[in-house]
Design an enzyme around this catalytic site. Structure first.
Site, short mmCIF file in Angstrom:
data_model
loop_
_atom_site.label_atom_id
_atom_site.label_comp_id
_atom_site.label_asym_id
_atom_site.label_seq_id
_atom_site.Cartn_x
_atom_site.Cartn_y
_atom_site.Cartn_z
N SER A 1 31.24 10.49 45.71
CA SER A 1 30.79 9.27 46.38
C SER A 1 31.94 8.61 47.12
O SER A 1 33.09 9.01 46.98
CB SER A 1 30.24 8.31 45.33
N LEU B 1 35.97 -6.46 38.80
CA LEU B 1 36.53 -7.14 37.64
C LEU B 1 37.79 -6.43 37.14
O LEU B 1 38.76 -7.09 36.73
CB LEU B 1 35.48 -7.24 36.53
N ILE C 1 34.43 -2.42 39.39
CA ILE C 1 35.66 -2.31 40.19
C ILE C 1 36.23 -3.70 40.46
O ILE C 1 37.43 -3.94 40.30
CB ILE C 1 35.39 -1.57 41.53
N LYS D 1 43.48 2.65 35.57
CA LYS D 1 43.83 2.39 34.16
C LYS D 1 45.33 2.23 33.98
O LYS D 1 45.77 1.47 33.12
CB LYS D 1 43.28 3.50 33.26
N HIS E 1 40.25 0.18 6.08
CA HIS E 1 40.69 -1.21 6.14
C HIS E 1 42.21 -1.26 6.29
O HIS E 1 42.90 -0.50 5.62
CB HIS E 1 40.29 -1.93 4.85
N ALA F 1 32.56 9.19 35.43
CA ALA F 1 33.23 10.48 35.35
C ALA F 1 32.67 11.33 34.20
O ALA F 1 32.40 12.52 34.37
CB ALA F 1 34.73 10.26 35.14
#
Ligand code: FAD
Ligand code: NAI
Length: 471
Positions: free
Chosen positions: A150, A191, A189, A54, A450, A326
């Site tokens: 994993s 993309l 992953i 990220k 708004h 996660a």
């Protein structure tokens, strides 16, 4: 051995599943230990997954936007360059501050944290082989929670060197921008990390075995997403098999073949990213000593209360069934501990949001339209484009849609799919709505501020049972 202690709970693995379970157990008054051989806690997610990716996504987006999306905003910039060293350091800083934060939480909550490899010796006994400079230990446990996570699924015949042929771990640490990158697997992953390097100037080709990208996202949203990523410069080869890859000097030659039978083709790349999924990790865990059941995909077999055949040994997160996410691991960590302490716990597997942090983001919760269709139940779909949303227009970020699917008879929301700016933040409202059994009319009659992007969410809800106002 340096220490021999008895704990109420020993957690093996300090990823989002394990560290959250350990903190929760300690908060509930259980004497708790957590073991991780990586050293810094946080598992795949904090160290080499969610968090570093990220950081790279955020900063590469900023760079790309400054390069290509400032003129129309009335901002003129000079010489824009990427400093890859600092770009990677910003990522490393985010990772280390967060993993340090988890260590502090361990201390505050009195979780005994062992940096070393845990091996189950018997149903109530775990050996810790300490990392260099860390003590070995023998732990007695009334309860064990396995949260070993994993690892990337290898591609048969391709040798990962994390330099030229990489998994996500190599792809978040490339020291220079590749000229050409081939991504095997058009899932999340592929993309996300394909986007990162494409934004920095790499020519990225995604080779996907299926005829759609996004590993199971709503088909309509998947098509729109592909179109959007293609506009940004990513190339796609769908319904295409990778046959093999050879390193020749500085180049990797990737041979591909149309899955339905077509011409073989060779793609040249400086870097090949293998992103065809992840598999449960149980290496050297000592499973043989207690003979736990594993299914055909390597997942530890558990019942609805996360119990193995030993009721006091529970399993959570990526190493067992379900989405490899996660937040799913975290929810299971809390539920497993609550089962231990109170005899009951709860995770609603129908309401686990997914977010792909590309630009625009893609986020969804509940069922895809394809899944709803397969139930045979009549349903309504409401859609609203960001192009008709005032905030998106003022932000000059108008790509994407909110799509809502509701039961035709009861109007109960079944699924929500968003492609758009901030979709990942917006989906939280969708998760809450589905968790509380909301109808689309409930959302449409809830006042939304708004001008916000969230109004697109409200208007999609209106369009589900009636008509939107602004489209
Ligand atoms: P893990 O996080 O894998 O942690 C398991 C830990 O156990 C590891 O640290 C390992 O060292 C340790 N361990 C294993 N065996 C032993 C042993 N015998 N002794 C001691 N320690 C052991 N998910 C999201 O929800 N959002 C995202 O944005 C996201 N982005 C991702 C990006 C990438 C590049 C990758 C690879 C994954 C991403 N994921 C994301 C998935 C997410 O990282 C996993 O779903 C999550 O980390 C699973 O948590 P876990 O606790 O089950 O296991
Ligand atoms: P994935 O399951 O998302 O996608 C793998 C893709 O590879 C699929 O589209 C599949 O059809 C394709 N594929 C499989 N074999 C292939 C082959 N031989 N040739 C070409 N394509 C092939 O797996 P991915 O992207 O590796 O991610 C692993 C896990 O990490 C996922 O479960 C994902 O949920 C998680 N993750 C989550 C993120 C998020 O929540 N934002 C970010 C990154 C990862």
């Amino acid at each position: 051995l340096a220490t021999e202690t008895e704990h109420d709970v020993v957690v093996i693995g300090a990823g989002p599943g394990g560290y959250v379970a350990a903190i929760k157990a300690a908060q509930l008054g259980l004497k708790t230990a957590c073991i991780d051989k990586r050293g810094p806690p946080g598992g795949t997610c904090l160290n080499v997954g969610c968090i570093p990716s990220k950081s790279l996504l955020n900063n590469s987006h900023l760079y790309h936007q400054i390069l290509h999306d400032t003129k129309k905003r009335g901002i003129e910039v000079g010489d824009v360059k990427i400093n890859i060293e600092q770009f990677l350091k910003a990522k490393d800083d985010a990772v280390s501050s967060l993993t340090r934060g988890v260590e502090i939480l361990f201390k505050q909550n009195k979780v005994d944290y062992f940096k070393g490899a845990g091996k189950i010796l018997g149903p109530n006994e775990i050996e810790v082989k300490g990392n260099p400079g860390e003590p070995d230990a023998l732990l007695k446990a009334k309860n064990i929670i396995i949260a070993t996570g994993s690892e990337a699924t290898p591609f048969p015949g391709l040798t990962i060197d994390e330099k030229k042929i990489v998994t996500s771990t190599g792809a978040i640490a490339l020291e220079k921008v590749p000229k050409k990158m081939v991504v095997i697997g058009g899932g999340i992953i592929g993309l996300e990390l394909g986007s990162v390097w494409s934004r920095l100037g790499a020519e990225v080709t995604v080779v996907e075995f299926q005829n759609a990208i996004g590993a199971g996202m709503d088909a309509e949203i998947s098509k729109l997403t592909q179109r959007s990523l293609a506009k940004q410069g990513l190339k796609f080869k769908l319904s295409t098999k990778v046959l093999g890859a050879e390193v020749e000097g500085e180049t990797v030659k990737v041979t591909v073949d149309a899955a339905k039978g077509g011409k073989e083709e060779t793609l040249d790349a400086d870097v090949v990213l293998v992103a065809i999924g992840r598999r449960p990790y149980t290496e050297d865990l000592g499973l043989e000593n207690i003979d736990l059941d594993i299914d055909e995909r390597g997942r530890l077999v558990i019942d609805q209360e996360y119990r193995t055949k030993y009721p006091h040994i529970r399993v959570i997160g990526d190493v067992t069934f379900g989405a490899m996410l996660a937040h799913k691991a975290e929810e299971e960590g809390i539920a497993a501990v609550e089962y231990i302490k109170n005899g009951h716990g709860h995770v609603n597997y129908g309401v686990i949001p997914s977010v792909m942090y590309t630009f625009p983001e893609v986020a969804w919760v509940g069922m895809t339209e394809e899944q709803v269709k397969a139930t045979g139940k009549p349903y309504n779909v409401g859609k609203f484009p960001f192009a008709a949303n005032s905030r998106a227009k003022t932000n000059l970020d108008t790509e994407g849609w909110v799509k809502m699917i509701a039961d035709k008879e009861t109007d109960r929301i079944l699924g929500i799919h968003i492609l758009g700016p901030n979709a990942g933040e917006m989906i939280a409202e969708g998760a809450l709505a589905i968790e509380y059994g909301a109808s689309s009319e409930d959302i449409a009659r809830t006042c939304h501020a708004h001008p916000t992007l969230a109004e697109a969410f409200k208007e999609a809800a209106m369009a589900t049972y009636s008509k939107a106002i602004h489209f």
